[in-house]
Design a protein around this motif. Structure first.
Motif, PDB file in Angstrom:
ATOM      1  N   GLY A  25      -1.127   2.786   8.044  1.00  0.00           N
ATOM      2  CA  GLY A  25      -2.506   2.849   7.808  1.00  0.00           C
ATOM      3  C   GLY A  25      -3.159   2.115   8.256  1.00  0.00           C
ATOM      4  O   GLY A  25      -4.541   2.084   8.386  1.00  0.00           O
ATOM      5  N   ASP A  42     -11.075   4.184   3.941  1.00  0.00           N
ATOM      6  CA  ASP A  42      -9.566   4.007   3.249  1.00  0.00           C
ATOM      7  C   ASP A  42      -8.887   5.107   4.094  1.00  0.00           C
ATOM      8  O   ASP A  42      -8.904   5.801   4.270  1.00  0.00           O
ATOM      9  N   GLN A  44      -4.755   6.011   5.048  1.00  0.00           N
ATOM     10  CA  GLN A  44      -3.284   6.337   4.293  1.00  0.00           C
ATOM     11  C   GLN A  44      -2.101   6.783   5.493  1.00  0.00           C
ATOM     12  O   GLN A  44      -3.143   7.889   5.599  1.00  0.00           O
TER      13      GLN A  44
END
Length: 142
Positions: A25, A42, A44
């Motif tokens: 990530g 963000d 992931q």
């Protein structure tokens, strides 16, 4: 949210440690920041799928971000949870096939091969040279 699929074995060599989801990530986020200049995201890594969330200024920025995350070796899909401050019309996505050129793609989508610079510009900085595309790569067609 939407899921966009990619060719897992095609793309930039960005991932060093796919065994560790946190490292993958971070590596993908670093790649996005370098290529697109977007930092309010963000990222992931979940077993070959990249989930991106955060904010983008425009629809084009969102699409570039998704392509930067997806056109990486080892990525099979991008789960998009990006919000856009100034929504606009979404571009078509096109997966490059063997033998394709930007001119051939422009002819197919616009009816005029000489419009290939529009595709090239829409895919910068992912594309550095209009003659260097590869099978499996996903491009924006505005």
């Amino acid at each position: 949210m939407s899921l966009l699929e990619f060719v897992k074995d095609a793309g930039a060599k960005v991932l060093d440690a796919v065994a560790n989801p946190a490292d993958a990530g971070r590596q993908i986020r670093s790649h996005i920041e370098k290529e697109i200049g977007v930092s309010d995201v963000d990222v992931q890594w979940i077993e070959g799928t990249v989930k991106v969330s955060g904010n983008a200024k425009t629809q084009a920025d969102k699409e570039r971000l998704i392509l930067a995350a997806g056109n990486i070796q080892g990525v099979k899909a991008v789960d998009d949870a990006i919000t856009v401050a100034a929504p606009g019309a979404a571009s078509r996505m096109y997966t490059v096939k063997a033998g394709d050129t930007l001119g051939k793609i422009a002819k197919e989508h616009y009816g005029d091969a000489s419009k290939y610079p529009q595709i090239f510009e829409a895919n910068k900085p992912q594309l550095k040279d209009p003659d260097k595309i590869y099978p499996g790569q996903v491009l924006r067609i505005p």
